[in-house]
Write a protein that holds these residues in place. Structure first.
Motif, PDB file in Angstrom:
ATOM      1  N   TYR A   1       6.867  14.537  15.390  1.00 16.80           N
ATOM      2  CA  TYR A   1       7.258  13.535  16.392  1.00 16.80           C
ATOM      3  C   TYR A   1       8.753  13.697  16.729  1.00 16.80           C
ATOM      4  O   TYR A   1       9.153  13.739  17.890  1.00 16.80           O
ATOM      5  CB  TYR A   1       6.966  12.118  15.879  1.00 16.80           C
ATOM      6  CG  TYR A   1       7.444  11.055  16.827  1.00 16.80           C
ATOM      7  CD1 TYR A   1       6.727  10.765  17.993  1.00 16.80           C
ATOM      8  CD2 TYR A   1       8.641  10.378  16.597  1.00 16.80           C
ATOM      9  CE1 TYR A   1       7.194   9.811  18.895  1.00 16.80           C
ATOM     10  CE2 TYR A   1       9.108   9.421  17.493  1.00 16.80           C
ATOM     11  CZ  TYR A   1       8.375   9.146  18.633  1.00 16.80           C
ATOM     12  OH  TYR A   1       8.839   8.213  19.531  1.00 16.80           O
TER      13      TYR A   1
ATOM     14  N   SER B   1       9.712   8.836   5.949  1.00 15.17           N
ATOM     15  CA  SER B   1       9.222   7.909   4.910  1.00 15.17           C
ATOM     16  C   SER B   1       9.245   8.571   3.538  1.00 15.17           C
ATOM     17  O   SER B   1       9.627   7.950   2.541  1.00 15.17           O
ATOM     18  CB  SER B   1       7.790   7.472   5.195  1.00 15.17           C
ATOM     19  OG  SER B   1       7.665   7.031   6.499  1.00 15.17           O
TER      20      SER B   1
ATOM     21  N   SER C   1       0.925  12.644   0.847  1.00 18.84           N
ATOM     22  CA  SER C   1       1.920  12.294   1.873  1.00 18.84           C
ATOM     23  C   SER C   1       2.027  13.351   2.973  1.00 18.84           C
ATOM     24  O   SER C   1       2.786  13.169   3.927  1.00 18.84           O
ATOM     25  CB  SER C   1       3.310  12.162   1.239  1.00 18.84           C
ATOM     26  OG  SER C   1       3.295  11.171   0.288  1.00 18.84           O
ATOM     27  N   TYR C   2       1.297  14.448   2.805  1.00 19.69           N
ATOM     28  CA  TYR C   2       1.507  15.590   3.700  1.00 19.69           C
ATOM     29  C   TYR C   2       1.303  15.241   5.183  1.00 19.69           C
ATOM     30  O   TYR C   2       2.161  15.509   6.018  1.00 19.69           O
ATOM     31  CB  TYR C   2       0.590  16.748   3.284  1.00 19.69           C
ATOM     32  CG  TYR C   2       0.698  17.920   4.217  1.00 19.69           C
ATOM     33  CD1 TYR C   2       1.825  18.750   4.194  1.00 19.69           C
ATOM     34  CD2 TYR C   2      -0.301  18.200   5.156  1.00 19.69           C
ATOM     35  CE1 TYR C   2       1.944  19.819   5.064  1.00 19.69           C
ATOM     36  CE2 TYR C   2      -0.189  19.270   6.029  1.00 19.69           C
ATOM     37  CZ  TYR C   2       0.935  20.071   5.974  1.00 19.69           C
ATOM     38  OH  TYR C   2       1.059  21.128   6.842  1.00 19.69           O
ATOM     39  N   GLU C   3       0.142  14.631   5.478  1.00 13.64           N
ATOM     40  CA  GLU C   3      -0.200  14.394   6.890  1.00 13.64           C
ATOM     41  C   GLU C   3       0.838  13.500   7.561  1.00 13.64           C
ATOM     42  O   GLU C   3       1.283  13.768   8.673  1.00 13.64           O
ATOM     43  CB  GLU C   3      -1.591  13.739   7.010  1.00 13.64           C
ATOM     44  CG  GLU C   3      -2.746  14.665   6.617  1.00 13.64           C
ATOM     45  CD  GLU C   3      -2.843  15.910   7.488  1.00 13.64           C
ATOM     46  OE1 GLU C   3      -2.387  15.855   8.640  1.00 13.64           O
ATOM     47  OE2 GLU C   3      -3.338  16.951   6.988  1.00 13.64           O
ATOM     48  N   ASN C   4       1.232  12.454   6.845  1.00 13.09           N
ATOM     49  CA  ASN C   4       2.202  11.525   7.444  1.00 13.09           C
ATOM     50  C   ASN C   4       3.566  12.191   7.638  1.00 13.09           C
ATOM     51  O   ASN C   4       4.223  12.028   8.667  1.00 13.09           O
ATOM     52  CB  ASN C   4       2.334  10.270   6.568  1.00 13.09           C
ATOM     53  CG  ASN C   4       3.158   9.216   7.280  1.00 13.09           C
ATOM     54  OD1 ASN C   4       2.869   8.878   8.422  1.00 13.09           O
ATOM     55  ND2 ASN C   4       4.216   8.746   6.632  1.00 13.09           N
ATOM     56  N   HIS C   5       3.963  12.976   6.636  1.00 14.11           N
ATOM     57  CA  HIS C   5       5.244  13.666   6.719  1.00 14.11           C
ATOM     58  C   HIS C   5       5.254  14.617   7.919  1.00 14.11           C
ATOM     59  O   HIS C   5       6.212  14.659   8.696  1.00 14.11           O
ATOM     60  CB  HIS C   5       5.489  14.432   5.417  1.00 14.11           C
ATOM     61  CG  HIS C   5       6.851  15.020   5.303  1.00 14.11           C
ATOM     62  ND1 HIS C   5       7.986  14.256   5.136  1.00 14.11           N
ATOM     63  CD2 HIS C   5       7.289  16.309   5.362  1.00 14.11           C
ATOM     64  CE1 HIS C   5       9.049  15.041   5.082  1.00 14.11           C
ATOM     65  NE2 HIS C   5       8.656  16.289   5.228  1.00 14.11           N
TER      66      HIS C   5
ATOM     67  N   ARG D   1       3.383  14.456  10.556  1.00 11.18           N
ATOM     68  CA  ARG D   1       3.355  13.684  11.806  1.00 11.18           C
ATOM     69  C   ARG D   1       4.763  13.208  12.175  1.00 11.18           C
ATOM     70  O   ARG D   1       5.205  13.352  13.309  1.00 11.18           O
ATOM     71  CB  ARG D   1       2.401  12.486  11.627  1.00 11.18           C
ATOM     72  CG  ARG D   1       2.033  11.807  12.934  1.00 11.18           C
ATOM     73  CD  ARG D   1       0.868  10.832  12.838  1.00 11.18           C
ATOM     74  NE  ARG D   1       0.805  10.120  11.578  1.00 11.18           N
ATOM     75  CZ  ARG D   1      -0.161  10.270  10.667  1.00 11.18           C
ATOM     76  NH1 ARG D   1      -1.146  11.110  10.867  1.00 11.18           N
ATOM     77  NH2 ARG D   1      -0.139   9.583   9.540  1.00 11.18           N
ATOM     78  N   GLU D   2       5.478  12.686  11.194  1.00  9.52           N
ATOM     79  CA  GLU D   2       6.834  12.187  11.463  1.00  9.52           C
ATOM     80  C   GLU D   2       7.755  13.338  11.886  1.00  9.52           C
ATOM     81  O   GLU D   2       8.538  13.214  12.824  1.00  9.52           O
ATOM     82  CB  GLU D   2       7.401  11.492  10.224  1.00  9.52           C
ATOM     83  CG  GLU D   2       6.703  10.181   9.907  1.00  9.52           C
ATOM     84  CD  GLU D   2       7.256   9.470   8.667  1.00  9.52           C
ATOM     85  OE1 GLU D   2       6.762   8.374   8.370  1.00  9.52           O
ATOM     86  OE2 GLU D   2       8.150  10.011   7.978  1.00  9.52           O
TER      87      GLU D   2
END
Ligand SMILES: Cc1ncc(COP(=O)(O)O)c(C=O)c1O
Length: 470
Positions: A366, A56, A356-360, A362-363
């Motif tokens: 994954y 993202s 944006s760190y946590e989402n990045h 996580r992606e």
């Protein structure tokens, strides 16, 4: 006959070069697809073709940069009032736009915008400083942005091959970019054979043997290519192996091409770059990286870089090696700007504390975890196939099992073609990458969605055991 209809003589080297990854088996897969038969393209490391989602952070920044709103700064100021994009996405886009005031539709400097080369140098330093013995910082003036790592590899081979007797040492099996480019440039491919039974290990004896037999044939060996982690084998070179290659290159006066596009794709080991191990040793080193692999998977956007250390002097010219490289890059004007921006984002991801760190993270995790899960699933299936052995650790995006029980008269090409026709799985025959005489392999990219693998692996096991008569 009308003169213009007469056959033309074309470059024989191009006529003869081969690239199995898009060869007869994938071509047959395309025909089957056309006829309505579903195939699974495991012939190539092209993650988004198999459903991997783009990150993202990359795409949100990229959208803003490619089509910037008039009020980016205002939007940023009003962030908290209106939801929408995170602050670091807007400020990253703003930084890029500030440094690329003409936007993405203008040519850039041939080696790429300086702020991106600086970001790459910071990335290399941060990656290598903790592990390096004699740390030497990267220099933005010795970094070239390229349309994928392929272009960087081609630049170097084009520059180094000046005579049919010029030899380039490549591992066998290898990624066919190298054999094809050596052929295209009219040089000589010098094979060295990592030891499959020892997890595709490279050692001094292996290198000496290849070098000795080439020089005995009158070949001037100029360079050694190492792919780490390996394609197609997935092999991971540890620090001692890298040191051995560097010492070997130093003694023989060779340049090194370190193809490190899979540096994020390793399991059960940590990555050491050639640059970190090289330290202050004056061996010419050309390192390649790419946005196509790792967890980025942005193959279609064609981004990457070439980093040069200890560029050799050029005989009979006042130009330096870097001057000539610059000239070569300038003939294509510049690499594409979207690939440049994605390269910038790859080397400058969100930091801890950024919105944006946590989402990045996580992606990213994954994608990497799924790759390992899928590789493990396929490796487990090999255990149920008679005479199939897969050596070494899991690295890159591929498994390269040896097929020990093919029926007499059948090749790995025949096997892969039948596998495709029977199950829809499109793999590549080991002979497409080169292999030790008398052995047979196939390469599979462990990229298809897990559910698809779970469905097709039992069919493959059944096909295999029937094919080999077990
Ligand atoms: C070892 C290796 N080097 C280079 C490349 C080419 O990468 P890019 O898409 O960056 O040109 C690949 C692609 O599969 C590869 O496997």
């Amino acid at each position: 006959m009308n003169k213009s209809l007469q056959p033309v003589v074309i470059n024989q080297n191009i006529l003869e070069m081969e690239y199995a990854v898009r060869g007869a088996i994938p071509q047959r897969a395309a025909q089957l697809e056309k006829a309505g038969f579903k195939t699974i393209p495991c012939n190539i490391g092209n993650p988004q073709a198999l459903g991997q989602k783009p990150l993202s952070f990359y795409r949100q920044v990229l959208s803003l940069v490619v089509n910037p709103p008039d009020n980016l700064t205002k939007k940023k100021a009003g962030l908290n009032s209106g939801g929408g994009l995170a602050e670091d996405i807007l400020s990253t886009a703003e930084t890029i736009l500030k440094n690329m005031p003409s936007g993405t539709g203008a040519y850039t400097a041939s080696s790429g915008p300086r702020f991106i080369r600086e970001a790459i140098a910071r990335f290399i330093d941060e990656r290598d400083r903790p592990a390096a013995v004699d740390f030497v910082p990267a220099d933005p003036d010795r970094i070239f942005l390229t349309n994928g790592a392929s272009e960087g590899a081609k630049y170097i081979l084009e520059l180094l091959i000046s005579d049919p007797a010029d030899g380039i040492m490549i591992p066998i099996p290898q990624y066919p970019l190298y054999s094809a480019t050596i052929r295209k440039c009219g040089g000589t491919q010098v094979n060295y054979y990592p030891d499959e039974d020892r997890g595709w290990k490279i050692d001094r004896d292996i290198l000496e043997e290849a070098y000795g037999s080439a020089t005995a044939r009158g070949i001037t060996v100029k360079c050694i290519v190492v792919i780490n982690p390996g394609n197609p084998t997935g092999a991971i070179a540890d620090e001692n192996t890298i040191r051995e290659v560097i010492e070997f290159a130093d003694e023989k006066g060779l340049a090194i091409v370190a193809d490190e596009v899979y540096q994020e794709n390793m399991y059960g080991a940590s990555f050491r770059s050639f640059a970190a191990v090289l330290g202050k040793r004056a061996v010419p080193l050309f390192s390649l990286h790419s946005i196509s692999k790792g967890y980025s998977g942005e193959c279609g956007h064609r981004g990457g870089y070439l980093e040069v250390r200890n560029a050799p002097a050029v005989r009979n010219s006042i130009l330096t090696f870097l001057d000539v490289l610059q000239k070569l890059a300038s003939v294509s004007l510049c690499s594409n700007t979207v690939g440049q921006i994605l390269t910038y984002l790859m080397v400058s991801p969100p930091r801890p504390g950024d919105p944006s760190y946590e989402n990045h993270l996580r992606e990213k995790n994954y994608i990497l975890d799924e790759l390992l899960r899928k590789a493990t699933l396929i490796k487990a299936a090999f255990k149920k196939m008679a005479g199939v052995e897969s050596f070494g650790r899991i690295g890159a995006m591929y498994l390269f099992p040896r097929l020990d029980l093919l029926p007499r008269g059948k090749t790995d090409f025949d096997y892969c073609m039948s596998l495709l026709e029977t199950t829809g799985l499109c793999t590549v025959n080991g002979s497409g990458f080169g292999q030790k005489e008398g052995t047979s392999h196939l390469r599979i990219a462990f990229l298809p969605p897990g559910e698809l693998l779970e469905e097709v692996l039992p069919k493959w096991i059944e096909f295999h055991n029937r094919y080999v008569g077990q």
